[in-house]
Design a protein around this motif. Structure first.
Motif, PDB file in Angstrom:
ATOM      1  N   GLU A  11       1.105  -0.625   0.240  1.00  0.00           N
ATOM      2  CA  GLU A  11       0.133   0.098   0.206  1.00  0.00           C
ATOM      3  C   GLU A  11       0.770   1.175   0.259  1.00  0.00           C
ATOM      4  OE1 GLU A  11      -2.503  -0.282   3.934  1.00  0.00           O
ATOM      5  OE2 GLU A  11      -3.814  -2.281   2.630  1.00  0.00           O
ATOM      6  N   LEU A  12       0.248   2.663   0.423  1.00  0.00           N
ATOM      7  CA  LEU A  12       1.129   3.279   0.005  1.00  0.00           C
ATOM      8  C   LEU A  12       1.418   3.721  -1.415  1.00  0.00           C
ATOM      9  CD1 LEU A  12       0.659   5.559   1.845  1.00  0.00           C
ATOM     10  CD2 LEU A  12       3.141   5.837   2.297  1.00  0.00           C
ATOM     11  N   SER A  55       3.511   0.602   2.495  1.00  0.00           N
ATOM     12  CA  SER A  55       3.165   0.182   3.713  1.00  0.00           C
ATOM     13  C   SER A  55       2.471  -1.602   4.231  1.00  0.00           C
ATOM     14  CB  SER A  55       2.720   1.603   4.037  1.00  0.00           C
ATOM     15  OG  SER A  55       1.040   0.863   5.215  1.00  0.00           O
ATOM     16  N   HIS A 109       0.555  -2.914   6.989  1.00  0.00           N
ATOM     17  CA  HIS A 109       0.035  -2.662   7.910  1.00  0.00           C
ATOM     18  C   HIS A 109       0.134  -1.160   8.947  1.00  0.00           C
ATOM     19  CE1 HIS A 109      -1.371  -6.529   7.198  1.00  0.00           C
ATOM     20  NE2 HIS A 109       0.183  -7.045   7.593  1.00  0.00           N
ATOM     21  N   GLY A 110      -0.006   0.202   8.151  1.00  0.00           N
ATOM     22  CA  GLY A 110       1.071   1.258   9.042  1.00  0.00           C
ATOM     23  C   GLY A 110       2.357   1.562   8.937  1.00  0.00           C
ATOM     24  N   ASN A 111       2.644   0.415   8.566  1.00  0.00           N
ATOM     25  CA  ASN A 111       4.094   0.562   8.822  1.00  0.00           C
ATOM     26  C   ASN A 111       4.957   1.391   7.778  1.00  0.00           C
ATOM     27  OD1 ASN A 111       7.180   1.236   9.878  1.00  0.00           O
ATOM     28  ND2 ASN A 111       7.095  -1.171  10.135  1.00  0.00           N
ATOM     29  N   THR A 112       5.681   1.929   7.259  1.00  0.00           N
ATOM     30  CA  THR A 112       5.844   2.675   5.706  1.00  0.00           C
ATOM     31  C   THR A 112       7.693   1.920   5.638  1.00  0.00           C
ATOM     32  OG1 THR A 112       4.572   4.011   6.213  1.00  0.00           O
ATOM     33  CG2 THR A 112       6.016   4.474   4.324  1.00  0.00           C
TER      34      THR A 112
END
Lengths: 189, 438
Positions: free
Chosen positions: B255-256, B274, B276-279
């Motif tokens: 993602e992202l 990304s 799970h919210g960790n980029t």
């Protein structure tokens, strides 16, 4: 004279009604702020017990609504789901954000077919690239909290808009606060 | 720095100047300075004084506004912008003297303060223009360069740009910038964003995307452009040809998909992905394939940028609590922090010879553009007005384009790498995230 008084009374009533209405709309305004203060007495100081701050009402009173009769746009406009707001450069959930998301979780449990997109947003300060990553963190923080409250992760998707799609475009703190949020959008019912 | 170190650095610069065409040496481990020197006026490099009399076009007076004026203005403006030249005051130019072959004629030109005369003459036939340029050294009265150009009368500015490029190349050995392109993001009415390209001077803006969505973060390399688009609701990386044709999605599986950076040869894309919210920083083949995760911390990583050789990647991490710029090998190993001053450094960009980085820097207040010399570790701040970001270098390493927000409007500017010679390129709608196409 009587007629004039009546007119004044009606005018006063209208003003009061207006106040009542505006109070009803701004539902997050704490009502305790309008309570009268106890009169100040010159007597010797008496220890006044200070009550603890009111806890946010437990979100047990969420009622199921008939979502079959509304399209998705209407569902979103009705505001059944509320957004979580964040501090500057933070993705940790504040107490107010947890309360809002807890209420959202209750509603989502009552409406198990609903799918939600959680948008992460940031204010204009800072670099665009960093804010995209921060928005991603915010959206996921909201998602993880909803999941911890029992919402199935498969119902929740996240997307970060960083500072690319602000709700408010002025360079003021009140505007920035509006932009620092996890915005919940119903995408399927 | 010790005297020996300074001598070694000077020798490096000389060696680099002597073998320009060769691959520059990789940047050595820098010793980052922990304070920033503010340089606004910059240090006076000597500029070559050139006289640029108006294009000589005998015949029709109609040529004046269509050919003579645009050509002359463009050539003067280009040379003044180049940094290596100063154009002497045209009001003082002698009339009736062109070739400085006699001492009297040469003296008249020398009297204007010029060392070099750029004499141009046009021959217009129908809608075709032929321009002959003669460049004279005024002290020796020798013809040092003679060139002839031809093209359509409707684009004499391009002939002037080509001549200016040749003059820069002749006198400095570096490529001229006058036919180069700067990519940027243009904010649309209603809040959408599209990628556009413009000439180096901000003219001739043309829109390259029409996703009617949010298209951001253009980067170029190897004849392709990479960018992030929200046209499919979730952000994805896309690539396209320099004219906006042949758009292709690059499926990354994460993602992202933010701030893609194309390697110089166009084969690889580094980006912020990304899960799970960790980029983290990832790389993927520009033609698609499997994404490789290069960073593994729980911290936020973003803004990757390939080194000119493709062996290293600059990126930003908030590992220590504030966003700072780091460098690592292209395989994700050997990470080390570069910026030590300030509480927010991001958007690092490598100079074309790999010896410097430009980045958005902030300590208190607004963001500025800083330039760190990776050899000496010294950092200078090259902007002082507005809130500035997203620096990108010109191919000759002399200039940096960046965005600056002033009075609620964000526009694209350029500045010399030493802080001199600021120019605003755009106006009107917000223009963001410039990228100078190498």
């Amino acid at each position: 004279m009587t007629r004039r008084l009546t007119t004044l009374t009606i005018a006063a009533l209208m003003v009061l009604t207006g106040l009542a209405f505006s109070g009803a709309c701004a539902k997050k305004t704490p009502t305790t702020a309008q309570e009268a203060r106890p009169p100040v007495t010159a007597a010797k100081p008496v220890e006044t017990p200070v009550p603890p701050p009111p806890k946010p009402a437990p979100p047990t009173d969420v009622e199921a609504v008939d979502i079959t009769v509304m399209d998705i746009e209407t569902l979103n406009k009705k505001g059944y789901l509320n957004d979580a707001f964040f501090d500057f450069d933070q993705a940790d959930l504040r107490e107010d954000a947890r309360s809002v998301l807890a209420a959202d979780a209750q509603w989502l449990k009552k409406h198990p077919s609903v799918q939600v997109l959680i948008e992460g947003h940031c204010d204009e300060r800072g670099t665009a690239a960093y804010n995209l990553a921060l928005g991603d963190r915010r959206a996921n923080a909201a998602k993880e909290y909803l999941v911890s409250l029992g919402i199935d992760a498969s119902r929740l998707r996240t997307v970060s808009y960083g500072k690319e799609r602000p709700f408010c475009t002025e360079s003021t703190e009140s505007c920035w606060q509006k932009n620092r949020r996890a915005h919940l959008v119903i995408t399927a019912k | 720095m010790s005297l020996r170190g300074a001598a070694a650095a000077a020798a490096l610069v000389l060696a680099a100047a002597a073998v320009r065409a060769q691959t520059p040496p990789p940047a050595t481990t820098p010793a980052p300075a922990d304070d920033i020197q503010v340089v606004i006026k910059g240090g006076g490099e000597r500029r070559l004084a050139v006289a640029v009399p108006a294009l000589y076009a005998p015949g029709a007076a109609a040529l004046q506004t269509k050919v003579v004026d645009p050509f002359t203005a463009t050539l003067r403006s280009d040379l003044a912008y180049a940094g290596a030249f100063s154009v002497t005051e045209p009001e003082h130019y002698p009339t009736g003297f062109r070739d400085p072959t006699t001492p009297e004629a040469a003296d008249r030109w020398l009297g204007t303060g010029a060392e070099v005369l750029v004499d141009t003459r046009a021959d217009v036939t129908g809608d075709r223009v032929s321009v002959e340029a003669r460049v004279w050294d005024l002290k020796s009265r020798k013809l040092i360069l003679g060139r002839k150009y031809s093209g359509g009368a409707t684009y004499v500015d391009r002939i002037a740009h080509t001549l200016a490029n040749d003059l820069v190349k002749y006198f400095t050995g570096k490529p001229g910038l006058f036919l180069s392109t700067i990519l940027c993001v243009v904010e649309q009415p209603g809040g959408g964003k599209e990628i556009a390209a413009m000439d180096f001077d901000g003219r001739n803006l043309r829109q390259l995307t029409s996703h009617k969505s949010i298209a951001i973060s253009p980067s170029a390399g190897g004849g392709r452009i990479a960018y992030t688009s929200y046209v499919r609701l979730f952000p994805q990386i896309w690539t396209m040809a320099p004219d906006g044709a042949d758009k292709r999605e690059v499926q990354t599986g994460v993602e992202l998909n933010a701030s893609p950076s194309l390697s110089a040869d166009g084969s690889q894309i580094a980006f912020a992905g990304s899960a799970h919210g960790n980029t983290d920083i990832y790389t993927i083949a520009a033609g698609g394939g499997t994404a490789h995760r290069l960073t593994t911390s729980r911290a936020l990583e973003a803004s990757p940028a390939w080194s000119p050789t493709g062996r290293q990647i600059l990126y930003t991490s908030d590992l220590t609590g504030t966003p700072q710029i780091y460098v690592m090998d292209a395989e994700g190993t050997g990470s080390r922090r570069l910026t030590l001053a300030g509480n927010w450094n991001d958007e690092g960009a490598w100079s074309p010879d790999g010896s410097k980085i430009a980045f958005a820097c902030r300590n208190e207040g607004d963001f500025n553009i800083c330039v760190m010399d990776l050899v000496s570790g010294q950092t200078i701040q090259v902007t002082s007005d507005g809130s500035n970001g997203h620096p990108s270098w010109s191919a000759d390493g002399q200039k940096i384009t960046y965005s600056s927000r002033r009075n609620g409007s964000t526009q694209v500017y350029t500045v010399d790498a030493n802080g001199q010679n600021k120019r605003q390129l755009t106006d009107g709608a917000n223009h963001l995230q410039p990228f100078w196409v190498p």
